[in-house]
Design a protein around this motif. Structure first.
Motif, mmCIF file in Angstrom:
data_model
loop_
_atom_site.group_PDB
_atom_site.id
_atom_site.type_symbol
_atom_site.label_atom_id
_atom_site.label_comp_id
_atom_site.label_asym_id
_atom_site.label_seq_id
_atom_site.Cartn_x
_atom_site.Cartn_y
_atom_site.Cartn_z
ATOM 1 N N LEU A 37 0.842 -1.193 0.000
ATOM 2 C CA LEU A 37 0.000 0.000 0.000
ATOM 3 C C LEU A 37 0.878 1.244 0.000
ATOM 4 C CD1 LEU A 37 -2.501 -1.314 2.663
ATOM 5 C CD2 LEU A 37 -2.944 -1.037 0.217
ATOM 6 N N PRO A 38 0.422 2.387 -0.509
ATOM 7 C CA PRO A 38 -0.919 2.595 -1.081
ATOM 8 C C PRO A 38 -1.110 1.889 -2.419
ATOM 9 C CG PRO A 38 0.422 4.575 -1.355
ATOM 10 C CD PRO A 38 1.220 3.631 -0.503
ATOM 11 N N LEU A 39 -2.393 1.614 -2.722
ATOM 12 C CA LEU A 39 -2.750 0.960 -3.979
ATOM 13 C C LEU A 39 -2.450 1.896 -5.146
ATOM 14 C CD1 LEU A 39 -6.313 -0.239 -2.937
ATOM 15 C CD2 LEU A 39 -4.427 -1.786 -3.513
ATOM 16 N N SER A 40 -1.870 1.342 -6.208
ATOM 17 C CA SER A 40 -1.677 2.147 -7.425
ATOM 18 C C SER A 40 -2.863 1.880 -8.360
ATOM 19 C CB SER A 40 -0.375 1.736 -8.109
ATOM 20 O OG SER A 40 -0.500 0.410 -8.590
ATOM 21 N N GLU A 41 -2.973 2.726 -9.387
ATOM 22 C CA GLU A 41 -4.022 2.485 -10.398
ATOM 23 C C GLU A 41 -3.818 1.119 -11.037
ATOM 24 O OE1 GLU A 41 -4.901 5.620 -13.275
ATOM 25 O OE2 GLU A 41 -4.189 7.092 -11.796
ATOM 26 N N ALA A 42 -2.552 0.756 -11.248
ATOM 27 C CA ALA A 42 -2.243 -0.542 -11.861
ATOM 28 C C ALA A 42 -2.671 -1.694 -10.948
ATOM 29 C CB ALA A 42 -0.751 -0.625 -12.152
ATOM 30 N N ASP A 43 -2.438 -1.534 -9.625
ATOM 31 C CA ASP A 43 -2.857 -2.578 -8.680
ATOM 32 C C ASP A 43 -4.354 -2.846 -8.809
ATOM 33 O OD1 ASP A 43 -0.361 -2.892 -7.450
ATOM 34 O OD2 ASP A 43 -0.761 -1.325 -5.955
ATOM 35 N N LYS A 54 -22.239 -6.493 2.162
ATOM 36 C CA LYS A 54 -22.479 -5.950 0.828
ATOM 37 C C LYS A 54 -22.553 -4.426 0.790
ATOM 38 C CE LYS A 54 -27.173 -7.432 1.628
ATOM 39 N NZ LYS A 54 -28.155 -8.458 1.291
ATOM 40 N N ARG A 55 -22.260 -3.893 -0.403
ATOM 41 C CA ARG A 55 -22.312 -2.458 -0.664
ATOM 42 C C ARG A 55 -23.538 -2.126 -1.511
ATOM 43 N NH1 ARG A 55 -17.484 -0.259 1.134
ATOM 44 N NH2 ARG A 55 -18.947 1.411 1.650
ATOM 45 N N SER A 56 -23.916 -0.834 -1.469
ATOM 46 C CA SER A 56 -25.093 -0.390 -2.230
ATOM 47 C C SER A 56 -24.751 -0.296 -3.715
ATOM 48 C CB SER A 56 -25.527 0.980 -1.718
ATOM 49 O OG SER A 56 -24.535 1.936 -2.061
ATOM 50 N N PRO A 57 -25.782 -0.306 -4.560
ATOM 51 C CA PRO A 57 -25.523 -0.102 -5.995
ATOM 52 C C PRO A 57 -24.743 1.192 -6.265
ATOM 53 C CG PRO A 57 -27.781 -0.854 -5.652
ATOM 54 C CD PRO A 57 -27.208 -0.595 -4.286
ATOM 55 N N ALA A 58 -25.025 2.252 -5.504
ATOM 56 C CA ALA A 58 -24.333 3.533 -5.723
ATOM 57 C C ALA A 58 -22.836 3.401 -5.434
ATOM 58 C CB ALA A 58 -24.953 4.621 -4.839
ATOM 59 N N VAL A 59 -22.491 2.653 -4.378
ATOM 60 C CA VAL A 59 -21.073 2.474 -4.050
ATOM 61 C C VAL A 59 -20.397 1.627 -5.126
ATOM 62 C CG1 VAL A 59 -19.457 1.396 -2.414
ATOM 63 C CG2 VAL A 59 -21.356 2.814 -1.568
ATOM 64 N N LYS A 60 -21.086 0.562 -5.561
ATOM 65 C CA LYS A 60 -20.489 -0.303 -6.581
ATOM 66 C C LYS A 60 -20.241 0.478 -7.872
ATOM 67 C CE LYS A 60 -23.352 -3.982 -5.320
ATOM 68 N NZ LYS A 60 -24.003 -5.262 -5.568
ATOM 69 N N GLU A 61 -21.171 1.367 -8.194
ATOM 70 C CA GLU A 61 -21.007 2.189 -9.398
ATOM 71 C C GLU A 61 -19.829 3.164 -9.223
ATOM 72 O OE1 GLU A 61 -22.071 1.941 -12.382
ATOM 73 O OE2 GLU A 61 -20.978 3.764 -12.946
ATOM 74 N N ALA A 62 -19.721 3.733 -8.020
ATOM 75 C CA ALA A 62 -18.617 4.673 -7.755
ATOM 76 C C ALA A 62 -17.260 3.954 -7.796
ATOM 77 C CB ALA A 62 -18.832 5.367 -6.405
ATOM 78 N N ILE A 63 -17.241 2.693 -7.370
ATOM 79 C CA ILE A 63 -16.005 1.897 -7.421
ATOM 80 C C ILE A 63 -15.537 1.776 -8.878
ATOM 81 C CG2 ILE A 63 -15.182 -0.504 -7.224
ATOM 82 C CD1 ILE A 63 -16.711 -0.620 -4.516
ATOM 83 N N ARG A 64 -16.488 1.555 -9.782
ATOM 84 C CA ARG A 64 -16.143 1.454 -11.216
ATOM 85 C C ARG A 64 -15.727 2.815 -11.768
ATOM 86 N NH1 ARG A 64 -20.662 -2.199 -14.210
ATOM 87 N NH2 ARG A 64 -19.395 -1.524 -15.947
ATOM 88 N N GLN A 65 -16.521 3.822 -11.393
ATOM 89 C CA GLN A 65 -16.288 5.163 -11.959
ATOM 90 C C GLN A 65 -14.923 5.735 -11.567
ATOM 91 O OE1 GLN A 65 -19.366 7.955 -10.817
ATOM 92 N NE2 GLN A 65 -18.300 9.683 -11.774
ATOM 93 N N TYR A 66 -14.569 5.567 -10.294
ATOM 94 C CA TYR A 66 -13.334 6.202 -9.803
ATOM 95 C C TYR A 66 -12.138 5.252 -9.755
ATOM 96 C CZ TYR A 66 -16.596 9.884 -8.483
ATOM 97 O OH TYR A 66 -17.550 10.859 -8.519
ATOM 98 N N GLY A 67 -12.353 3.981 -10.107
ATOM 99 C CA GLY A 67 -11.233 3.042 -10.123
ATOM 100 C C GLY A 67 -10.769 2.669 -8.727
ATOM 101 N N ALA A 68 -11.643 2.023 -7.972
ATOM 102 C CA ALA A 68 -11.320 1.660 -6.587
ATOM 103 C C ALA A 68 -11.585 0.169 -6.373
ATOM 104 C CB ALA A 68 -12.154 2.500 -5.626
#
Lengths: 184, 281
Positions: free
Chosen positions: A7-13, A104-118
């Motif tokens: 850590l910290p996580l890179s974009e590549a990670d 579990k996470r909400s649909p909004a969090v799952k979408e944000a994970i995709r959007q921001y790369g997390a």
């Protein structure tokens, strides 16, 4: 075989991680749960700097039991992540890259994970004594008055976690269940 | 009339709460070991391995099994021939919880006002106390260290009597499916059926004190316990929700007569760290 990640996580990670991967995390993580999240969001609302630079960092949803004298940390397992869902997209938008919790996470969090790369990892719940052993240092860095809910900076070595939600929309809670479901 | 000093209650509660948080009872360990053997999923088996290792570390080093040392939930059966002298019963229990937290380095998780300031009370009190007056001259104290994550998955339904047995099964299976990995499976399901809205939830919670996996003595109720367990374990949720065959370790049902218009069903979900313990004074 577990993947080793520093850590910290890179974009590549993050691009390399897929739902179901077993990972051992080593490095710095920040601890924040319900009350601390409320404060972090209030700080963002008021344009006050966050107590740590969140860019690229990983937050662990956890509130430890008190350490005995001579111990680095008391029991230190994850708490239920869903309670942080209301706050999480804001934190991802300002740079948060990793989260560790359980459930579990909400649909909004799952979408944000995709959007921001997390990435969202789960640690096994209810094994706080074992997880206390991966912590090599622990320091309260903000909101000390919140006690068990204060923000902490931890150093961890080979913390065992599992990828639940990845940037590709993968969700281990859905695929794992489907694999073993015996319903008609 | 037997006189029991309130300080004995305090000492017993302090010992039980500290003990519950570091030593998982043998019945729960046995149920976990059986489930580990039966688990179909490799990642599920890996979760069981970590759970067993955690139990070993907690007992050896007196580190709480879980950082969430729970809401102290205390069931007390007081013999009607007993007189408790000194502090009030509630005070005696709460002093015991406070002492356990200080001596055992347990986390204080209770906030004073539920929706306003939510300031921590600092000593994990007040405990949730359920008392019952029973015949005799003894006091039985049972303690659950009940974590918040599983408690949040509790449910109540007031079914129509026409829903019957199948309605109960459908309600429980649906609740477990909705809960998914949140309550830290493999879980134990406590069900209270009958009574009234509040009575069935208390029965559900109290059933979690039972030896894990021991069926109800009533054959019909035992059959329902087995059927619900089988149905829940077909869901595929598995240990921690990662997928697997072992979602629940046991189903415990307690029943009570109820109004002819009602079929109340209370569900209490217990995480795998089922910290229950009891003592008789």
């Amino acid at each position: 075989m577990s993947k080793q990640i520093n850590l910290p996580l890179s974009e590549a990670d993050v691009k390399e991680l897929h739902a179901g991967d077993e990972v051992l995390l080593t490095g710095t993580i920040y601890v924040a749960r319900d009350a601390a999240h409320k404060r972090l969001i209030e700080a963002l609302d008021k344009d006050i700097p966050l107590p740590f630079d969140i860019t690229g960092q990983t937050i662990y949803y956890m509130g430890p039991s008190p350490a005995r004298p001579g111990q680095i940390s008391g029991s230190a397992g994850p708490t239920t992540s869903g309670r942080m869902d209301a706050y999480t997209p804001r934190l991802l938008a300002v740079g948060l890259r990793g989260m560790i919790g359980k459930g579990k996470r909400s649909p909004a969090v799952k979408e944000a994970i995709r959007q921001y790369g997390a990435v969202y990892f789960a640690a096994v719940g209810g094994i706080g004594a074992l997880l206390s052993k991966v912590i090599t240092s622990s320091e309260v860095i903000a909101y000390a008055e919140l006690g068990a809910e204060a923000v902490r900076k931890l150093e961890v070595k080979d913390m065992p976690v599992t990828v639940i939600n990845d940037i590709y929309g993968g969700d281990l809670y859905e695929t794992g269940k489907a694999q073993y479901c015996k319903q008609d | 009339m037997r006189v029991i000093p309130a300080s004995d209650i305090t000492k017993t509660v302090a010992r039980l709460y500290q003990e519950a948080n570091v030593n998982l009872p043998a019945d729960v360990v046995a149920a976990l070991e059986k489930a580990r053997t039966d688990e179909a999923s490799p990642s599920g088996k890996a979760v069981f391995d970590r759970i067993m290792e955690n139990i070993r570390i907690a007992a050896a080093e007196k580190i709480p099994l879980c950082q969430d040392c729970g809401t102290a939930t205390v069931f007390i059966e007081i013999g009607q021939d007993v007189n408790i002298s000194g502090d009030s019963l509630d005070t005696a229990v709460n002093k015991g919880i406070d002492k356990a937290c200080r001596d055992g380095f347990l986390r204080r998780s209770i906030v004073a006002h539920p929706f306003s300031t939510r300031t921590n009370t600092g000593d994990n009190t007040p405990a949730v106390i359920h008392t019952e007056i029973v015949p005799g001259g003894k006091v039985k104290i049972s303690v659950l260290a009940k974590g918040g994550g599983s408690e949040n998955m509790a449910r109540l339904v007031m079914l129509s009597p026409s829903s019957g047995r199948q309605g109960i099964i459908d309600f429980v299976v649906n609740a477990v499916e909705q809960a998914g990995g949140n309550p830290c499976p493999p879980i134990i399901l406590g069900l209270g059926i009958g009574g009234s809205a509040e009575k069935c939830l208390i029965l559900a919670k109290k059933s979690l004190l039972r030896q894990t996996g021991k069926n109800n003595t009533d054959p019909e109720t035992a059959a329902l316990e087995k059927e619900i367990l089988a149905a829940v374990n077909k869901l595929g949720i598995g240990p921690m929700g990662y997928g697997g065959s072992q979602t629940a370790l046991a189903v415990h049902i307690e029943t009570f007569p109820c109004h002819m218009a009602s079929l109340p069903v209370g569900l209490s979900i217990q995480c795998h760290s089922a910290r229950h313990i009891e003592a008789i004074i």
